[in-house]
Design an enzyme around this catalytic site. Structure first.
Site, PDB file in Angstrom:
ATOM      1  N   HIS A 109     -10.050 -38.350   4.015  1.00  8.03           N
ATOM      2  CA  HIS A 109      -9.061 -39.526   4.485  1.00  8.03           C
ATOM      3  C   HIS A 109      -8.804 -40.481   2.801  1.00  8.03           C
ATOM      4  CE1 HIS A 109      -9.948 -40.395   8.967  1.00  8.03           C
ATOM      5  NE2 HIS A 109      -8.653 -39.556   8.863  1.00  8.03           N
ATOM      6  N   SER A 139     -11.207 -36.202  11.918  1.00  4.73           N
ATOM      7  CA  SER A 139     -12.609 -37.187  12.574  1.00  4.73           C
ATOM      8  C   SER A 139     -12.869 -36.795  13.731  1.00  4.73           C
ATOM      9  CB  SER A 139     -12.130 -38.277  12.924  1.00  4.73           C
ATOM     10  OG  SER A 139     -11.133 -39.135  11.469  1.00  4.73           O
ATOM     11  N   LYS A 142      -6.837 -43.554  22.529  1.00  5.56           N
ATOM     12  CA  LYS A 142      -8.622 -42.605  23.168  1.00  5.56           C
ATOM     13  C   LYS A 142      -9.797 -43.693  23.104  1.00  5.56           C
ATOM     14  CE  LYS A 142      -6.967 -41.380  19.025  1.00  5.56           C
ATOM     15  NZ  LYS A 142      -6.401 -40.039  18.095  1.00  5.56           N
ATOM     16  N   ARG A 172      -1.984 -32.414   6.297  1.00  5.09           N
ATOM     17  CA  ARG A 172      -3.056 -31.824   5.777  1.00  5.09           C
ATOM     18  C   ARG A 172      -2.322 -30.028   6.349  1.00  5.09           C
ATOM     19  NH1 ARG A 172      -6.901 -33.487  10.216  1.00  5.09           N
ATOM     20  NH2 ARG A 172      -4.980 -33.865  11.011  1.00  5.09           N
TER      21      ARG A 172
HETATM   22  O1  PNS Z   1      -4.793 -41.838  12.514  1.00  2.80           O
HETATM   23  P1  PNS Z   1      -4.306 -41.608  14.039  1.00  2.80           P
HETATM   24  O2  PNS Z   1      -4.471 -41.659  14.936  1.00  2.80           O
HETATM   25  O3  PNS Z   1      -3.228 -39.897  13.831  1.00  2.80           O
HETATM   26  O4  PNS Z   1      -3.299 -42.846  13.199  1.00  2.80           O
HETATM   27  C1  PNS Z   1      -2.009 -42.448  14.066  1.00  2.80           C
HETATM   28  C2  PNS Z   1      -1.772 -44.028  13.920  1.00  2.80           C
HETATM   29  C3  PNS Z   1      -2.513 -45.298  14.102  1.00  2.80           C
HETATM   30  C4  PNS Z   1      -0.866 -43.513  12.524  1.00  2.80           C
HETATM   31  C5  PNS Z   1       0.152 -44.274  14.671  1.00  2.80           C
HETATM   32  O5  PNS Z   1      -1.072 -43.626  15.663  1.00  2.80           O
HETATM   33  C6  PNS Z   1       0.587 -45.376  14.664  1.00  2.80           C
HETATM   34  O6  PNS Z   1       1.345 -45.621  13.871  1.00  2.80           O
HETATM   35  N1  PNS Z   1       0.057 -46.770  15.595  1.00  2.80           N
HETATM   36  C7  PNS Z   1       0.583 -47.624  15.678  1.00  2.80           C
HETATM   37  C8  PNS Z   1       1.711 -47.795  16.604  1.00  2.80           C
HETATM   38  C9  PNS Z   1       3.074 -47.389  16.625  1.00  2.80           C
HETATM   39  O7  PNS Z   1       3.476 -48.166  15.744  1.00  2.80           O
HETATM   40  N2  PNS Z   1       3.461 -46.542  17.157  1.00  2.80           N
HETATM   41  C10 PNS Z   1       4.942 -45.563  16.730  1.00  2.80           C
HETATM   42  C11 PNS Z   1       5.021 -44.879  16.086  1.00  2.80           C
HETATM   43  S1  PNS Z   1       6.685 -44.870  15.462  1.00  2.80           S
END
Ligand code: PNS
Length: 167
Positions: free
Chosen positions: A24, A135, A48, A97
């Protein structure tokens, strides 16, 4: 380090950051070289159950980004696209990644664009030494007291040790 012309505007690096890893941090640092201002935005309402609560995740991010003056740490509990509008941010920055990340990221980028075409998603390829890092993997290793010193900053290593105890 080479100097890249900074782009005006606000970029957001969104994620769960449970906890922040060197992978990150690599993306955040590189985004901070490219954009005037970078907001690292921690998702509150992850489906989660996180190991680190929101304040712990934000606190660790603040510690490991304190050398980056144009980076701030925030959180959101909303659709990312709504948060982008609220912050008047232009660009979502995500790290890729491996090919396995691509399908899900493509789906999110396409849906976010459908909801608001003024917001762009930029992808940065993770540096090769972090291409295997996540993570969840870090938590698995730390849980069994394996070595995480090359995967996360010292503050995060200490926080993991405090969660899982030392052996
Ligand atoms: O670190 P992560 O868990 O891979 O991050 C995922 C994240 C937070 C970027 C994604 O889940 C997100 O944008 N969530 C916010 C809710 C949202 O906008 N969902 C629709 C995406 S199209």
């Amino acid at each position: 380090m080479k100097s890249i012309r900074r782009h005006s505007g606000i970029a957001v690096c969104p994620g769960s950051f449970d906890p922040v890893t060197y992978g990150h941090l690599d993306i955040i640092q590189r985004a901070a070289q490219v954009f005037d201002k970078v907001i690292v935005a921690v998702l509150v309402n992850a489906s989660k159950t996180p190991l680190f609560d929101l304040e712990e995740r934000k606190g660790l991010l603040q510690q490991v980004t304190q050398h980056l003056p144009n980076v701030e740490v925030d959180s959101f509990n909303d659709l990312l696209i709504n948060y982008m509008v609220q912050k008047q941010a232009d660009v979502i920055v995500k790290g890729l990644r491996a090919v396995s990340d691509f399908e899900y990221e493509l789906q999110m980028a396409a849906l976010n664009r459908k909801m608001n075409e003024d917001v762009e998603t930029f992808f940065m390829m993770s540096s090769s030494q972090y291409s295997y890092l996540s993570s969840s993997i870090v938590k698995q290793i730390a849980q069994f007291h394996g070595p995480v010193g090359e995967l996360v900053p010292p503050e995060v290593e200490a926080a993991l040790r405090a969660k899982y105890g030392t052996s």
